[in-house]
Design a protein around this motif. Sequence first.
Motif, PDB file in Angstrom:
ATOM      1  N   GLY A 113       0.846  -1.177   0.000  1.00  9.05           N
ATOM      2  CA  GLY A 113       0.000   0.000   0.000  1.00  9.05           C
ATOM      3  C   GLY A 113       0.888   1.235   0.000  1.00  9.05           C
ATOM      4  O   GLY A 113       1.102   1.872   1.024  1.00  9.05           O
ATOM      5  N   VAL A 114       1.452   1.582  -1.158  1.00  7.45           N
ATOM      6  CA  VAL A 114       2.422   2.676  -1.239  1.00  7.45           C
ATOM      7  C   VAL A 114       1.743   4.035  -1.191  1.00  7.45           C
ATOM      8  O   VAL A 114       2.288   4.988  -0.644  1.00  7.45           O
ATOM      9  CB  VAL A 114       3.270   2.558  -2.531  1.00  7.45           C
ATOM     10  CG1 VAL A 114       4.215   3.726  -2.676  1.00  7.45           C
ATOM     11  CG2 VAL A 114       4.038   1.247  -2.527  1.00  7.45           C
ATOM     12  N   GLY A 115       0.533   4.116  -1.748  1.00  6.04           N
ATOM     13  CA  GLY A 115      -0.154   5.396  -1.764  1.00  6.04           C
ATOM     14  C   GLY A 115       0.625   6.433  -2.536  1.00  6.04           C
ATOM     15  O   GLY A 115       0.962   6.245  -3.703  1.00  6.04           O
ATOM     16  N   SER A 116       0.983   7.538  -1.865  1.00  5.24           N
ATOM     17  CA  SER A 116       1.745   8.606  -2.505  1.00  5.24           C
ATOM     18  C   SER A 116       3.214   8.588  -2.127  1.00  5.24           C
ATOM     19  O   SER A 116       3.956   9.493  -2.504  1.00  5.24           O
ATOM     20  CB  SER A 116       1.126   9.964  -2.158  1.00  5.24           C
ATOM     21  OG  SER A 116      -0.210  10.035  -2.626  1.00  5.24           O
ATOM     22  N   GLY A 117       3.641   7.596  -1.349  1.00  3.22           N
ATOM     23  CA  GLY A 117       5.060   7.424  -1.035  1.00  3.22           C
ATOM     24  C   GLY A 117       5.532   8.061   0.250  1.00  3.22           C
ATOM     25  O   GLY A 117       6.736   8.034   0.544  1.00  3.22           O
ATOM     26  N   ALA A 118       4.640   8.623   1.058  1.00  4.08           N
ATOM     27  CA  ALA A 118       5.058   9.314   2.285  1.00  4.08           C
ATOM     28  C   ALA A 118       5.750   8.368   3.256  1.00  4.08           C
ATOM     29  O   ALA A 118       6.852   8.649   3.741  1.00  4.08           O
ATOM     30  CB  ALA A 118       3.849   9.968   2.951  1.00  4.08           C
ATOM     31  N   ARG A 132      16.924  -2.549   2.489  1.00  2.64           N
ATOM     32  CA  ARG A 132      16.036  -2.732   1.342  1.00  2.64           C
ATOM     33  C   ARG A 132      14.610  -2.425   1.758  1.00  2.64           C
ATOM     34  O   ARG A 132      14.159  -2.837   2.827  1.00  2.64           O
ATOM     35  CB  ARG A 132      16.073  -4.176   0.820  1.00  2.64           C
ATOM     36  CG  ARG A 132      17.372  -4.645   0.226  1.00  2.64           C
ATOM     37  CD  ARG A 132      17.271  -6.130  -0.114  1.00  2.64           C
ATOM     38  NE  ARG A 132      16.289  -6.393  -1.161  1.00  2.64           N
ATOM     39  CZ  ARG A 132      15.681  -7.567  -1.330  1.00  2.64           C
ATOM     40  NH1 ARG A 132      15.904  -8.579  -0.506  1.00  2.64           N
ATOM     41  NH2 ARG A 132      14.818  -7.732  -2.330  1.00  2.64           N
ATOM     42  N   VAL A 133      13.921  -1.679   0.916  1.00  7.43           N
ATOM     43  CA  VAL A 133      12.485  -1.477   1.084  1.00  7.43           C
ATOM     44  C   VAL A 133      11.816  -1.958  -0.187  1.00  7.43           C
ATOM     45  O   VAL A 133      12.069  -1.429  -1.274  1.00  7.43           O
ATOM     46  CB  VAL A 133      12.135  -0.001   1.346  1.00  7.43           C
ATOM     47  CG1 VAL A 133      10.610   0.174   1.417  1.00  7.43           C
ATOM     48  CG2 VAL A 133      12.775   0.483   2.648  1.00  7.43           C
ATOM     49  N   LEU A 134      10.998  -2.991  -0.056  1.00  5.60           N
ATOM     50  CA  LEU A 134      10.255  -3.540  -1.186  1.00  5.60           C
ATOM     51  C   LEU A 134       8.800  -3.124  -1.019  1.00  5.60           C
ATOM     52  O   LEU A 134       8.135  -3.546  -0.070  1.00  5.60           O
ATOM     53  CB  LEU A 134      10.344  -5.063  -1.232  1.00  5.60           C
ATOM     54  CG  LEU A 134      11.687  -5.681  -1.618  1.00  5.60           C
ATOM     55  CD1 LEU A 134      12.644  -5.670  -0.424  1.00  5.60           C
ATOM     56  CD2 LEU A 134      11.488  -7.116  -2.069  1.00  5.60           C
ATOM     57  N   SER A 135       8.344  -2.262  -1.903  1.00  5.54           N
ATOM     58  CA  SER A 135       6.997  -1.721  -1.803  1.00  5.54           C
ATOM     59  C   SER A 135       6.105  -2.330  -2.876  1.00  5.54           C
ATOM     60  O   SER A 135       6.514  -2.455  -4.031  1.00  5.54           O
ATOM     61  CB  SER A 135       7.034  -0.196  -1.955  1.00  5.54           C
ATOM     62  OG  SER A 135       7.812   0.391  -0.929  1.00  5.54           O
ATOM     63  N   PHE A 136       4.896  -2.681  -2.470  1.00  7.97           N
ATOM     64  CA  PHE A 136       3.916  -3.289  -3.369  1.00  7.97           C
ATOM     65  C   PHE A 136       2.683  -2.394  -3.424  1.00  7.97           C
ATOM     66  O   PHE A 136       2.169  -1.966  -2.389  1.00  7.97           O
ATOM     67  CB  PHE A 136       3.534  -4.685  -2.891  1.00  7.97           C
ATOM     68  CG  PHE A 136       4.680  -5.662  -2.902  1.00  7.97           C
ATOM     69  CD1 PHE A 136       4.884  -6.508  -3.981  1.00  7.97           C
ATOM     70  CD2 PHE A 136       5.570  -5.727  -1.833  1.00  7.97           C
ATOM     71  CE1 PHE A 136       5.943  -7.404  -3.994  1.00  7.97           C
ATOM     72  CE2 PHE A 136       6.631  -6.621  -1.836  1.00  7.97           C
ATOM     73  CZ  PHE A 136       6.819  -7.454  -2.927  1.00  7.97           C
ATOM     74  N   GLU A 137       2.232  -2.125  -4.621  1.00 10.73           N
ATOM     75  CA  GLU A 137       1.068  -1.260  -4.832  1.00 10.73           C
ATOM     76  C   GLU A 137       0.214  -1.845  -5.948  1.00 10.73           C
ATOM     77  O   GLU A 137       0.731  -2.216  -7.000  1.00 10.73           O
ATOM     78  CB  GLU A 137       1.525   0.161  -5.185  1.00 10.73           C
ATOM     79  CG  GLU A 137       0.415   1.107  -5.603  1.00 10.73           C
ATOM     80  CD  GLU A 137      -0.673   1.254  -4.546  1.00 10.73           C
ATOM     81  OE1 GLU A 137      -1.848   1.007  -4.896  1.00 10.73           O
ATOM     82  OE2 GLU A 137      -0.354   1.603  -3.397  1.00 10.73           O
ATOM     83  N   ARG A 138      -1.084  -1.946  -5.707  1.00 11.27           N
ATOM     84  CA  ARG A 138      -1.978  -2.522  -6.706  1.00 11.27           C
ATOM     85  C   ARG A 138      -2.205  -1.596  -7.897  1.00 11.27           C
ATOM     86  O   ARG A 138      -2.424  -2.054  -9.002  1.00 11.27           O
ATOM     87  CB  ARG A 138      -3.322  -2.860  -6.063  1.00 11.27           C
ATOM     88  CG  ARG A 138      -3.276  -4.063  -5.127  1.00 11.27           C
ATOM     89  CD  ARG A 138      -4.647  -4.344  -4.562  1.00 11.27           C
ATOM     90  NE  ARG A 138      -4.669  -5.568  -3.770  1.00 11.27           N
ATOM     91  CZ  ARG A 138      -5.749  -6.028  -3.153  1.00 11.27           C
ATOM     92  NH1 ARG A 138      -6.894  -5.372  -3.257  1.00 11.27           N
ATOM     93  NH2 ARG A 138      -5.687  -7.144  -2.450  1.00 11.27           N
TER      94      ARG A 138
END
Length: 327
Positions: A113-118, A132-138
């Motif tokens: 749930g990255v949203g706007s990246g805040a 490492r930050v692995l971000s997942f966004e639908r």
Amino acid sequence: MTATGADRRRGPFAEGDRVQLTDPKGRLHTITLAAGKQFHTHRGHLRHDELIGAPDGSTVTNTAGVEYLALRPLLADWVMSMPRGAAVVYPKDAGQIVMMADVFPGATVVEAGVGSGALSMSLLRAVGDEGRVLSFERREDFAAIARANAREFFGGDHPAWSVRVGDLVQALPEAVTPGSVDRVVLDMLAPWECLEVVADALAPGGVLICYVATATQLSKVAEAMREHGTYTEPEAWESLVRGWHLEGLAVRPQHRMHGHTGFLVTTRRLAPGTTPPLRKRRPGRGYVTSEDATDADWTPENVGERVPSDKRVRRVRRSVAGTSDGS
């Protein structure tokens, strides 16, 4: 130099830097410095060239004699003013997440749930160059906005960050090896749907923290954590931040505050094969889970209210009646 943004956080203002201008009434204006450009308001203008080369924390006066304080915006300032597709995680909650999830330099963190990246930017700050930050966004559009916001703040693509478009349940097993993730942050509508894949990905002792908006979500994810059997007893809280007005002897709370934004619920991954200890704290009488609840189950006892005994009510009633008679 890698794009972690450190080189843009100190030293004199340079072309391309974002600068936050504060006028005498406390109003904020954010500009990006460019040689030859001007910042205009209804009360005069000032030239960017007057700021380029000036130290952080300088003041500059426009053509109408209005003085502005010039500072580099903090991350908290940036996330509250940056372009957004989805609602941002407020700084007060991002700070709680980084601290209470114990996000450390070099950690491997999964965010869904990255949203706007805040929140992503706060996590990147915490893990540093080696993490490492692995971000997942639908949603692809949200992912694009988050990438652009982070790129603007850090001055390029952060070396520790990767953003994948897709559903966490399908994508996470393909992205990490089991037991290799230190921390997981879920900011989504139904985090309970991801508990299985998160449990597989987390290292023993790893932290899962969920950010949910409503009490019903909070209840459901907490019950799901308990029922899953691989997590410790969940803990939940919210933070409320109220600023104070400081002017001479007029020291008082501000009229506006950051109230409820969301609930945080956290738990930790048990070692494989470990059975969670039995709860010492007995649930209330008639305890039922949210899954099994019917309309008849919504009683004061089941929702945790302290219900006075009939004996206590009779005693209070006699006391009230006696006071009334005596008057």
